[in-house]
Each structure stands twice: as C-alpha cells, then as structure tokens.
Design an enzyme around this catalytic site. Structure first.
Site, PDB file in Angstrom:
ATOM      1  CG  ASP A  33      -6.438   1.937  23.403  1.00  0.00           C
ATOM      2  OD1 ASP A  33      -6.826   2.669  22.542  1.00  0.00           O
ATOM      3  OD2 ASP A  33      -5.243   1.516  23.697  1.00  0.00           O
ATOM      4  CE1 TYR A  36     -11.365   0.419  16.765  1.00  0.00           C
ATOM      5  CE2 TYR A  36      -9.825  -1.447  17.344  1.00  0.00           C
ATOM      6  CZ  TYR A  36     -10.560  -0.882  16.341  1.00  0.00           C
ATOM      7  OH  TYR A  36     -10.195  -1.246  15.343  1.00  0.00           O
ATOM      8  CG  ASP A  37      -9.392  -3.810  22.654  1.00  0.00           C
ATOM      9  OD1 ASP A  37      -9.157  -3.623  21.347  1.00  0.00           O
ATOM     10  OD2 ASP A  37      -8.468  -4.130  23.609  1.00  0.00           O
ATOM     11  CB  SER A  82      10.106   6.149 -11.356  1.00  0.00           C
ATOM     12  OG  SER A  82      10.683   6.180 -12.391  1.00  0.00           O
ATOM     13  CG  LEU A  83       8.523  11.185  -9.393  1.00  0.00           C
ATOM     14  CD1 LEU A  83       8.567  11.641  -7.945  1.00  0.00           C
ATOM     15  CD2 LEU A  83       7.426  12.105 -10.110  1.00  0.00           C
ATOM     16  CD  GLU A 114       1.800  15.067  -3.672  1.00  0.00           C
ATOM     17  OE1 GLU A 114       2.209  14.065  -3.732  1.00  0.00           O
ATOM     18  OE2 GLU A 114       1.083  15.653  -4.595  1.00  0.00           O
ATOM     19  CE  LYS A 116      11.364  10.451  -4.892  1.00  0.00           C
ATOM     20  NZ  LYS A 116      11.903   9.290  -4.147  1.00  0.00           N
ATOM     21  CG  ASP A 118      13.297   6.812   1.611  1.00  0.00           C
ATOM     22  OD1 ASP A 118      13.190   5.887   0.711  1.00  0.00           O
ATOM     23  OD2 ASP A 118      14.589   6.937   2.540  1.00  0.00           O
ATOM     24  NE  ARG A 137       7.736   2.724 -10.085  1.00  0.00           N
ATOM     25  CZ  ARG A 137       8.432   2.537 -10.837  1.00  0.00           C
ATOM     26  NH1 ARG A 137       9.381   1.573 -10.480  1.00  0.00           N
ATOM     27  NH2 ARG A 137       8.783   2.897 -12.264  1.00  0.00           N
ATOM     28  CD  GLU A 178       6.770   5.333  -1.239  1.00  0.00           C
ATOM     29  OE1 GLU A 178       6.093   5.325  -2.477  1.00  0.00           O
ATOM     30  OE2 GLU A 178       7.999   5.373  -1.417  1.00  0.00           O
ATOM     31  CE1 TYR A 230       2.275   8.406  -5.380  1.00  0.00           C
ATOM     32  CE2 TYR A 230       3.193   8.213  -3.120  1.00  0.00           C
ATOM     33  CZ  TYR A 230       3.038   7.827  -4.437  1.00  0.00           C
ATOM     34  OH  TYR A 230       3.862   6.845  -4.955  1.00  0.00           O
ATOM     35  CE  LYS A 293       2.916  13.972  -7.100  1.00  0.00           C
ATOM     36  NZ  LYS A 293       2.239  12.969  -6.257  1.00  0.00           N
ATOM     37  CE  LYS A 317      16.792  11.135  -4.320  1.00  0.00           C
ATOM     38  NZ  LYS A 317      16.318   9.957  -4.027  1.00  0.00           N
ATOM     39  CB  CYS A 411      43.266 -13.708   2.554  1.00  0.00           C
ATOM     40  SG  CYS A 411      41.494 -13.786   2.850  1.00  0.00           S
ATOM     41  CB  CYS A 414      41.480 -18.104   3.917  1.00  0.00           C
ATOM     42  SG  CYS A 414      42.095 -17.600   2.373  1.00  0.00           S
ATOM     43  CB  CYS A 429      41.207 -13.502  -1.034  1.00  0.00           C
ATOM     44  SG  CYS A 429      41.620 -15.450  -0.737  1.00  0.00           S
ATOM     45  CB  CYS A 434      38.761 -17.593   0.824  1.00  0.00           C
ATOM     46  SG  CYS A 434      38.495 -16.288   1.913  1.00  0.00           S
TER      47      CYS A 434
END
Ligand code: IVH
Length: 678
Positions: A33, A36-37, A82-83, A114, A116, A118, A137, A178, A230, A293, A317, A411, A414, A429, A434
C-alpha cells in the site's frame, strides 16, 4: 523538458493502472500500500505543477469535486433488457425446447450459465478506449447518468487495456454489468452508520442503489462499491458468442465473475444451476439465481426478444433463503391508509444480507389460519427480499408458555377505536390525524416515485411529526417560514436545513400525475395516477367527474374510481388539496406539461398501440407518448391520429386501415422519439 515530464506522468499512470487492475480486478496485489500511495502522491504532485497535462482518464481524476445536481436522463443506444424468471427444471426444459424450435432444424445449441448478481445494473460507454458515460438501467430504454459516481469505483477501468489478441476495433462500445457490495463491506458500512446515528440500509442491493444516486462523488468514493461485468455491446461489431464476450471483457481489463460455464446440453445447464446454488453460501456477495444465455450471438439474434426480455436468455431463480427463529412478541402497526397490521417481533437473525428482527404477519386471519402464537419457533423467509414473512410455525415443539394474540380494540398509536369494514380482513384506525398515519402518508408523499423530496426521509419525518412541525402535506411547504426553528433542532445544521428547503421548493416542479400519486389515494399507484392525469388533465376535472366517467378510463377499474371519488369528496382532503395548490404545486397539465412541452410530433395527437413492441412494454410506450404531450386511447376511431403497430397486430390494425388512420411501425416510432431527443 515538458515532454520528459509528460513521459514521466504517463509512466506513473500506467503503473497505477496496472496495480489497480491487479488489486481491484484480479485480487492479486503485487506492491505494498505504501509503494502504491507513493506513486499516487508523485503523480498528484506532477499534475498539480502541470495542470495542462491532466486528462480525464488519469487515475487522479476518479473522484470529482463537483456535486451532481441533477441526474440527467440518457437514452440507451441499445436497450437494456431484463430477464424472464424460471423457478423449476421443467421451465428450463421448456426454454430449451422453445430455443430449438426457434433456430434451424438440427443446429446444436450451447449455453453459458452465469451467476445472477444481486445489485444494480449499469451500462458504461467507452469511446476511443476511454470511459465516457455511465447510466442506470432505468426503464430499459432510458436511465439516469451516474458517470461521476461510477468513475469512483476502482474495479471500473477509466481506460481499457491494450490487448493484441482482441481483434475488434471497439471505438465506441458499452459494457453492461452489475454494481454490488460485498456482504462484509455492507455490514461494516451499516455498523459505522449506526454509530453515527444514521439510518441503516436494508440490504446490500439497496445500499448499492442508494449510493449510486448520491450527489457527492467524494462520499460515493468512500463506499465499498464493486462491479462484475457480463456483456459487451457494440453497434459496430458483432461478437461471436457470449463466451468470447466474457473473455474479451477480461482481456480489456474488466472484472468478470469467475463462475461461468459453457454447457452443451440443458441437462448440463440444470446441473450447473444446482452447483451454483450450492456455492451461494460461500460467496462474499449476494446472488439470487443463475442466468442462462444461448452462447452463439447468431442464434441469439435469430431468437430475438419480446417486449423487455430476450427469448435467448432466462434467469433461474434460487429458492428464497429461509431461517429459523422465535417470535418474542406480536405488535400492531398503523400504515398510511390507517390499516392496522400485525408484526412478529423476532429474535434477531441474519438472513440474505441483513439482520431480521421483524416480519409481517399480514392480517389477523393469517394469524388464525396458521395458528401463530407468541413464543413460537417459526421459519422466516425473504421473498421479494424486502419485507420478510413467516412461512411456517413449528407446531410440534410449541413451548408451554406460548400465547395466542388478538387484534387490539383501539389504535396502538392514537388510541381511537378501530373499525373493521365488512368483507375486509384489515382493521382500520379512522383518525386521519393519527401520528403513524401522518408519518406514513408524508413518507409516501416525499418518496422518490412521488414528489421526490431529497433529504426528507423516514427519520426526519418521524421527528417533524413528533415535534408537530408536520401534520399535513401542506405543512411541508410552510417549512421555509420556520427555518430558524428547524435549525434549532440539534441534529440539523444550517446547511442541511437549507438543502432540505431547496429540495422542497424543487418538488413544486413535479408534474400533475406525480402530485396525484403523491396524495396517496388508496389503490391509485403511479400507473393509475398517470392514466387519470393524462385523461382528465386537471384536478378540477377529476373532482367533477362521476364514478362512471372515471371507470371509463382505459384500465381503471371500479375499486380505483370508488376510492378516488371517496377521497375527493372528503372535506379534509379537499382542504389539503387547496392548500397545496396555493403552495404552487401542479394540479393540471395545462400549468405543467403543455406549457413546457415544445412542439413536436406527438404533441396533442392521439395514438393507439397494438401488437407487441420489441423494445418497449405497452406502459413504456404510453409513457413516452404522454411525456411528449400526446394522448393514448384503447380503441381506434376517426379521431385517432396514428396507430402504432408492433408484431402480431390484429383487429385494431385492420380497423385503422379501413378508416384510413395512419400507421407507424416500431422503427418509425423510435425514429420519431429520437428526432425529438436529438
Ligand atoms: S444479462 C439480455 N447477466 O439481472 C440480458 N443480467 O433480471 C440482460 N443481472 O437487469 C441481463 N447478473 O441487472 C445478466 N450475469 C448476469 C446478471 C444479470 C445480474 C441482473 C441485471 C438485469 C437483471 C435481469
């Protein structure tokens, strides 16, 4: 002399890029590091002395100092599709069968599987090898420009690597991928936020998406954003296969996920999906499935796309992640509509990226049906990943002290008496003042899809409602008059109050459809609000309309029209609307849309959409037309100016022909839009 300095600067930049690539892309650091710095400091010093030599692709230029005041909308040159989702092996066999039917008989199909990821998808444009723009997107045809924020991500190269084995010219191309946060990084970020008393993020995906929309790139640079790419898309060149696409991306210096596999049969695909599901737990980042794909681009092109998704790819999924925990208590929560819903207070449990301590129990009927009791051991699941739910109760090992619960009579916030309409499972309510309802309504009003008041989030709203600064929507627009009182609140400094007031003022520019949605009328989501606003054009005309008039609007049903009528007949609501009008909000398109829409092809014309379009959903196309000041209608008549006909257009197209109505195909429609945008 100066050419020697330029050489030195170039060599430093090269070294830094090389190290960034090793560290952030390959995860194989080769220098310390400190060294690098040193390189960075040396480059910074030289550039400070010779500012004329600074270029946008220099590693020192990742973090800009300008705030992004507004995220500009940018049209994607090639739509971001999209898929479609699949959930079972059978659906994957169907996908394979459809592909085989769609290509020439006897041709073999290979697939690439591949992970997916998230996160939040992004498209990055490189021109002459240098990062030019990056965009979200959005709706797939247009997104928001987030270049300054994406440039801060060290695993995103500002300039592509030279590689002689890449035979494509690639003068102008886009990279799709992603952006995400590793789970550990996300947890650390949340811990720091908690320490500083800031709101924590629900999961790594939300945290990523939220970060990408921050205005200050300096803050973004401190957040642990990461990327996997991707897809390389180019209008000038056609790559051969998805496998080649991924390998080319790697050679150009991009970060490609190591887990992808070429498969020569659907059985191998299924086997790979299951293997990927197994490694899910060991990964440092969140995935929610696998993407399958068709490998050859020629075959992909032959198969084409429908609406927003390609026919040649699907997502498989994975099952929602589940966990076992205990219900400590059942409490009741008041939403913005006044509905009082039961919530399970749980022993905290880490699940799919975040710690869960509450889960919705939906309504009292559900509690009875599942026989859920306080003290029970339950299985919880994150479905759509936002609000977790209780899916199963362990009835066999129910502890002796477990207790049944029943809905409160009053409620919980309130204290007013609750009301249960016939034919409904929810208790309500009915006190519109409220505090929890007020909080919920104001949160909705200020939220991104509605008035989008930046800075007016949940915790400030809670505070303002508790301190009685906010009781109605209209109070928001009076806040500038009590600036001093607001600044006296310990948490708020002058700068944040000024920013808040500025964003409140800015929200007055929101168009009528957004204002209508923001009012929070039951069943009126953003889509319905758009349709009602486009049809009635002003609040006055909507108030005058009968229930029948409202139901006659395309895709507006009886429950929406009843709810709109009920809302607009209430004198409190009418008073509120009047106050908002006075504050300067837009309650008609005459004041907003038509006034600012320049003359263009769509303005004041009526369009009917029929058949399916490749690059737009019906909603997107309608939105575009309305955006440019046109109208849409569901049936063709002499009044129709144009019919926009997609694939498999049927009787409406015939009718248009017989009435002599002009017809546009999808290409002509897209051309008309781009003529306005250019
Ligand atoms: S391909 C035409 N590949 O999933 C193909 N998408 O539901 C379009 N995603 O918007 C996408 N990992 O944000 C593709 N390996 C991957 C992906 C991936 C995550 C996301 C992407 C897309 C969404 C589709």
């Amino acid at each position: 002399m100066s050419s020697q300095i330029a050489k030195k600067i170039n060599s430093l930049r090269e070294k830094i890029r090389e190290n960034d690539h090793k560290y952030y892309v390959l995860a194989q650091p080769s220098i310390s590091d400190r060294d690098y710095d040193k390189l960075i400091k040396e480059l910074e010093a030289l550039e400070a002395k010779h500012p004329e030599l600074i270029t946008a692709d220099s590693p020192t230029q990742r973090v800009g100092s300008d705030l992004t005041k507004e995220f500009k909308t940018v049209e994607h040159k090639i739509p971001m599709l999209s898929l479609s989702n699949t959930y079972s092996e059978d659906e994957l066999y169907d996908f394979d069968r459809r592909n085989k039917e769609g290509i020439s008989a006897g041709e073999k199909i290979e697939y690439v599987v591949e992970l997916k990821i998230d996160g939040a998808s992004v498209s990055i444009n490189y021109v002459n090898g240098i990062l030019k723009t990056a965009a979200t997107r959005g709706d797939g045809t247009a997104g928001e420009e987030i270049t300054n924020n994406v440039k801060t991500i060290k695993s995103v190269p500002l300039i592509i690597k030279k590689d002689n084995s890449v035979k494509y010219k690639l003068k102008d191309f886009e990279v799709r991928g992603e952006i995400f946060m590793k789970v550990k990084d996300f947890e650390n970020l949340n811990k720091e936020r908690e320490k500083r008393g800031e709101k924590v993020f629900a999961n790594p995906r939300n945290s990523t998406a939220g970060t990408l929309k921050l205005q200050d790139p300096k803050v973004v640079a401190k957040r642990p954003l990461n990327i996997f790419v991707y897809n390389l898309v180019s209008l000038e060149e056609e790559l051969k296969s998805q496998e080649e696409n991924l390998n080319t991306l790697k050679k150009l210096g991009f970060k490609v996920n190591e887990h992808f596999k070429k498969c020569s049969s659907i059985d191998e695909v299924i086997d790979t999906c299951h293997k990927f599901e197994k490694i899910r737990e060991k990964l440092e980042y969140e995935i929610d499935g696998a993407v399958i794909k068709v490998n050859l681009i020629k075959q992909q092109n032959k198969l084409g796309s429908i609406a927003k998704a390609p026919r040649w790819a699907v997502a498989f999924k994975f099952k929602s992640k589940q966990a076992v925990t205990k219900i400590k208590d059942i409490t009741w929560q008041v939403g913005r509509t006044g509905a009082v819903t039961p919530v399970a207070e749980l022993e905290p449990k880490f699940l799919a990226g975040s710690t869960i301590s509450r889960a919705t129990l939906h309504n009292f009927d559900e509690i009875v049906r599942k026989d859920i009791r306080i003290g029970d051991t339950v299985v919880i699941e994150k479905g759509g990943d936002v609000i977790p739910k209780v899916v199963e109760v362990n009835l066999k090992e129910r502890p002796s002290g477990s207790r049944k619960t029943k809905p409160p009579e009053n409620c919980p916030v309130c204290g007013s008496k609750l009301f249960k309409p016939e034919n409904e499972v929810a208790y309500y309510c009915e006190n519109t003042e409220c505090p929890d309802q007020v909080k919920g309504r104001i949160e909705h009003f200020a939220s991104r899809g509605a008035m989008d008041i930046e800075g007016l989030g949940e915790s400030l709203i809670d505070l303002f409602v508790e301190e009685s600064f906010l009781k109605t929507y209209a109070d928001i627009y009076k806040m500038k008059k009590i600036k001093a009182d607001l600044m006296a609140i310990e948490r708020l400094g002058e700068k944040s109050v000024t920013n808040l007031i500025n964003s409140i003022e800015k929200s007055k520019e929101k168009t009528f459809d957004k204002v209508l949605f923001a009012l929070g009328i039951r069943y009126v989501g953003s889509g319905a609000a758009k349709k009602l606003a486009a049809h009635f054009k002003s609040m006055d005309r909507l108030i005058e309309a009968s229930e029948e008039d409202i139901t006659s609007v395309h895709e507006i049903g009886e429950s929406i029209s009843k709810s709109v009528k009920r809302f607009l007949s209430d004198k409190h609501n009418r008073k509120n609307i009047e106050a908002l009008k006075k504050a300067g909000l837009k309650f008609s398109f005459a004041e907003s849309k038509t006034a600012i829409i320049k003359d263009n092809f769509f303005k004041d014309k009526t369009f009917v959409l029929t058949g399916s379009l490749l690059n737009y959903t019906r909603e997107d196309a309608e939105e575009k037309i309305i955006h440019f000041g046109g109208n849409t209608s569901s049936s063709v008549s002499k009044k129709t100016d144009y019919v926009i006909a997609g694939e498999k257009a049927g009787s409406k197209l015939d009718k248009a022909k017989s009435l002599g109505v002009k017809i546009l195909d999808e290409a002509a429609f897209t051309k008309k839009i781009s003529e306005i945008n250019s």
